[in-house]
Structures are given as structure tokens and as C-alpha cells.
Design a protein around this motif. Structure first.
Motif, PDB file in Angstrom:
ATOM      1  N   ILE A   1    -123.944  37.412 -62.210  1.00  0.00           N
ATOM      2  CA  ILE A   1    -122.912  38.083 -61.408  1.00  0.00           C
ATOM      3  C   ILE A   1    -121.937  37.128 -60.722  1.00  0.00           C
ATOM      4  O   ILE A   1    -121.114  37.567 -59.917  1.00  0.00           O
ATOM      5  N   VAL A   2    -121.994  35.847 -61.037  1.00  0.00           N
ATOM      6  CA  VAL A   2    -121.066  34.902 -60.399  1.00  0.00           C
ATOM      7  C   VAL A   2    -119.664  34.999 -60.989  1.00  0.00           C
ATOM      8  O   VAL A   2    -118.707  34.480 -60.421  1.00  0.00           O
ATOM      9  N   THR A   3    -119.540  35.670 -62.135  1.00  0.00           N
ATOM     10  CA  THR A   3    -118.218  35.813 -62.757  1.00  0.00           C
ATOM     11  C   THR A   3    -118.190  37.054 -63.630  1.00  0.00           C
ATOM     12  O   THR A   3    -119.245  37.574 -64.024  1.00  0.00           O
ATOM     13  N   GLU A   4    -116.985  37.536 -63.939  1.00  0.00           N
ATOM     14  CA  GLU A   4    -116.833  38.626 -64.892  1.00  0.00           C
ATOM     15  C   GLU A   4    -116.973  38.077 -66.307  1.00  0.00           C
ATOM     16  O   GLU A   4    -116.442  37.019 -66.619  1.00  0.00           O
ATOM     17  N   LEU A   5    -117.684  38.794 -67.144  1.00  0.00           N
ATOM     18  CA  LEU A   5    -117.906  38.380 -68.529  1.00  0.00           C
ATOM     19  C   LEU A   5    -117.540  39.521 -69.468  1.00  0.00           C
ATOM     20  O   LEU A   5    -117.779  40.687 -69.154  1.00  0.00           O
ATOM     21  N   ASP A   6    -116.981  39.177 -70.612  1.00  0.00           N
ATOM     22  CA  ASP A   6    -116.678  40.186 -71.621  1.00  0.00           C
ATOM     23  C   ASP A   6    -117.907  40.518 -72.456  1.00  0.00           C
ATOM     24  O   ASP A   6    -118.087  41.643 -72.906  1.00  0.00           O
ATOM     25  N   SER A   7    -118.764  39.513 -72.688  1.00  0.00           N
ATOM     26  CA  SER A   7    -119.939  39.724 -73.520  1.00  0.00           C
ATOM     27  C   SER A   7    -120.907  38.563 -73.331  1.00  0.00           C
ATOM     28  O   SER A   7    -120.508  37.464 -72.917  1.00  0.00           O
ATOM     29  N   ILE A   8    -122.176  38.823 -73.609  1.00  0.00           N
ATOM     30  CA  ILE A   8    -123.200  37.777 -73.617  1.00  0.00           C
ATOM     31  C   ILE A   8    -124.001  37.920 -74.907  1.00  0.00           C
ATOM     32  O   ILE A   8    -124.499  39.003 -75.206  1.00  0.00           O
ATOM     33  N   VAL A   9    -124.127  36.846 -75.673  1.00  0.00           N
ATOM     34  CA  VAL A   9    -124.970  36.838 -76.862  1.00  0.00           C
ATOM     35  C   VAL A   9    -126.155  35.931 -76.564  1.00  0.00           C
ATOM     36  O   VAL A   9    -126.001  34.730 -76.361  1.00  0.00           O
ATOM     37  N   ASN A  10    -127.343  36.506 -76.500  1.00  0.00           N
ATOM     38  CA  ASN A  10    -128.531  35.762 -76.129  1.00  0.00           C
ATOM     39  C   ASN A  10    -129.061  34.958 -77.323  1.00  0.00           C
ATOM     40  O   ASN A  10    -128.820  35.312 -78.476  1.00  0.00           O
ATOM     41  N   GLN A  11    -129.791  33.887 -77.025  1.00  0.00           N
ATOM     42  CA  GLN A  11    -130.420  33.115 -78.099  1.00  0.00           C
ATOM     43  C   GLN A  11    -131.580  33.902 -78.700  1.00  0.00           C
ATOM     44  O   GLN A  11    -132.158  34.776 -78.049  1.00  0.00           O
TER      45      GLN A  11
ATOM     46  N   GLY B   1    -122.343  40.612 -66.509  1.00  0.00           N
ATOM     47  CA  GLY B   1    -121.803  39.754 -65.472  1.00  0.00           C
ATOM     48  C   GLY B   1    -121.407  40.569 -64.259  1.00  0.00           C
ATOM     49  O   GLY B   1    -122.016  41.590 -63.953  1.00  0.00           O
ATOM     50  N   ARG B   2    -120.351  40.144 -63.557  1.00  0.00           N
ATOM     51  CA  ARG B   2    -119.860  40.866 -62.381  1.00  0.00           C
ATOM     52  C   ARG B   2    -118.992  42.044 -62.827  1.00  0.00           C
ATOM     53  O   ARG B   2    -118.241  41.938 -63.792  1.00  0.00           O
ATOM     54  N   TYR B   3    -119.121  43.166 -62.142  1.00  0.00           N
ATOM     55  CA  TYR B   3    -118.288  44.315 -62.504  1.00  0.00           C
ATOM     56  C   TYR B   3    -116.843  44.106 -62.068  1.00  0.00           C
ATOM     57  O   TYR B   3    -116.540  43.292 -61.187  1.00  0.00           O
ATOM     58  N   HIS B   4    -115.953  44.848 -62.707  1.00  0.00           N
ATOM     59  CA  HIS B   4    -114.517  44.708 -62.448  1.00  0.00           C
ATOM     60  C   HIS B   4    -113.989  45.951 -61.743  1.00  0.00           C
ATOM     61  O   HIS B   4    -114.151  47.077 -62.238  1.00  0.00           O
ATOM     62  N   ARG B   5    -113.381  45.765 -60.593  1.00  0.00           N
ATOM     63  CA  ARG B   5    -112.801  46.882 -59.842  1.00  0.00           C
ATOM     64  C   ARG B   5    -111.355  47.121 -60.289  1.00  0.00           C
ATOM     65  O   ARG B   5    -110.509  46.242 -60.133  1.00  0.00           O
ATOM     66  N   GLY B   6    -111.094  48.290 -60.838  1.00  0.00           N
ATOM     67  CA  GLY B   6    -109.735  48.667 -61.216  1.00  0.00           C
ATOM     68  C   GLY B   6    -109.149  49.632 -60.203  1.00  0.00           C
ATOM     69  O   GLY B   6    -109.757  49.932 -59.171  1.00  0.00           O
ATOM     70  N   TRP B   7    -107.959  50.158 -60.505  1.00  0.00           N
ATOM     71  CA  TRP B   7    -107.320  51.094 -59.587  1.00  0.00           C
ATOM     72  C   TRP B   7    -108.084  52.401 -59.494  1.00  0.00           C
ATOM     73  O   TRP B   7    -108.252  52.964 -58.413  1.00  0.00           O
ATOM     74  N   LEU B   8    -108.523  52.900 -60.636  1.00  0.00           N
ATOM     75  CA  LEU B   8    -109.152  54.215 -60.668  1.00  0.00           C
ATOM     76  C   LEU B   8    -110.655  54.180 -60.915  1.00  0.00           C
ATOM     77  O   LEU B   8    -111.350  55.142 -60.597  1.00  0.00           O
TER      78      LEU B   8
END
Length: 205
Positions: A141-151, A164-171
Motif C-alpha cells: 500500500i505504499v504506492t498505487e500499482l496497476d498490476s502485480i505478477v507474483n513469482q 497496492g494503494r487504492y486510487h481516489r477519483g471524483w466519483l
């Protein structure tokens, strides 16, 4: 309870033959979720966002049969209960792990989650179970991520979700979640059904 079963007697017989010996049998899919409802419930009730998401994951996964059949070491095991595996930053600066039993009661799950995560944080000792199928989770959660591919280690074949961290939008507030699964355990259609059920659970919490 955990018991070995014959994969030829299950609906995963063909998939087991195709994917069990594959050098890379894991599949990763990513979906962006609307977590506006989770954020509101978290704030209003003073509950941890990640705990709420873990509860939703358990509720959605527990209704899908394939989650209870896990391929391991060339065999297939069937379980009759489920746990969510949580990664915790411990007091020594390392990582510890605990399995939180899936249950329908949110308050009971929350109490168990808080107790177990704090215990492993303080003791630096993992609390893991053998009798429940474990669904792995990881929150970066230290940053916003688009995707994570685990080993893929070849040892840990459990379903695994990461975000990752969630993104707050307008709506609305959104969160991409990556879901990794062993292809001998389930197909893309099962994964898609799970992700749809997860969004429905989030919307109705």
C-alpha cells in the motif's frame, strides 16, 4: 480437513493432465475494482480496509468449488474449509504470515484478524494451518500499482491476490487487484466468476 483425491474422478481431470507438469502453470489476471463501498464502511465503522477486503475475498471464494481443490507436489488435495493468508510487517522489520479462517460473520472475522495479525507482528512467529486451504494475499500500500505478477516457486500453488494503494477519483475509489491461480486448479472462467463475485460482495458489504 485435508484429504488426497484422485484428480481423474473430478472435473479437473483433463486440466490436471495438461497443466500439472507444466514448468509455469500459474495464470495471473488483473481486474480494477470499485472499492468505494469498502472505503465508506471502513471509515464509518472504524474497520481496517484490508481486513474488509480479505473478508470479501473469503466470502466470494468460499462459494466456488474449485478453490477447495489444491494441486500440490503432483497430487490433488481437497479441503472442507478455507483461510485467508495475510502478510504482516513484524517488529523486527521482516515479514510474518498468519492464516485467518474464513467465516460468514464479519465481526468474528475482524476479531480473529486483529488478534492474529497483532500476535505475529509482535512475536515474529508465523501462525499457519494445514487443515484449511489457504488463499494468499499481499497488500503493497505504499504506492498505487496497476498490476502485480507474483513469482512461481513450484512449491506454493495456492490462489494468491495482491494489490497496492487504492486510487481516489471524483466519483469513485478504485483498486486494481491481481489474481494468480494454478491452471490445474481452475480455468479462466472460474477465475472470472470469482472476480465478479468479489465485486458483488464488495458492493453489498
Amino acid at each position: 480437513m485435508k484429504q488426497e483425491i484422485n484428480p481423474k474422478e473430478t472435473n479437473r481431470a483433463i486440466a490436471f493432465e495438461l497443466w500439472m507438469k507444466s514448468p509455469m502453470p500459474m495464470v495471473t489476471v488483473t481486474k480494477t475494482f470499485d472499492v468505494t463501498r469498502l472505503c465508506k464502511v471502513s471509515r464509518r465503522r472504524g474497520l481496517k480496509f484490508n481486513m474488509l477486503l480479505c473478508w470479501c475475498i473469503g466470502k466470494a471464494a468460499s462459494g466456488i468449488e474449485e478453490f477447495y481443490m489444491l494441486p500440490q507436489y503432483g497430487k490433488v488435495y481437497k479441503y472442507d474449509c478455507m483461510a485467508i493468508n495475510v502478510i504482516v510487517d513484524n517488529i523486527k522489520g521482516g515479514l510474518s504470515f498468519c492464516d485467518v479462517a474464513v467465516c460468514a460473520d464479519l465481526e468474528a472475522f475482524n476479531a480473529n484478524y486483529l488478534h492474529l495479525t497483532e500476535t505475529v507482528r509482535q512475536t515474529c512467529q508465523d501462525i499457519l494451518g494445514d487443515e484449511a486451504v489457504s488463499v494468499g494475499t499481499s497488500a503493497v500500500i505504499v504506492t498505487e500499482l496497476d498490476s502485480i505478477v507474483n513469482q512461481y516457486s513450484g512449491i506454493y500453488t495456492n490462489p494468491f491476490l495482491a494489490w497496492g494503494r487504492y486510487h481516489r477519483g471524483w466519483l469513485k475509489t478504485t483498486l486494481p487487484i491481481s489474481f494468480q491461480f494454478h491452471h490445474a486448479q481452475m480455468d479462466g472462467s472460474h477465475a472470472a466468476r470469482f472476480l465478479e463475485e468479489l465485486q458483488k460482495t464488495i458492493n453489498l458489504i
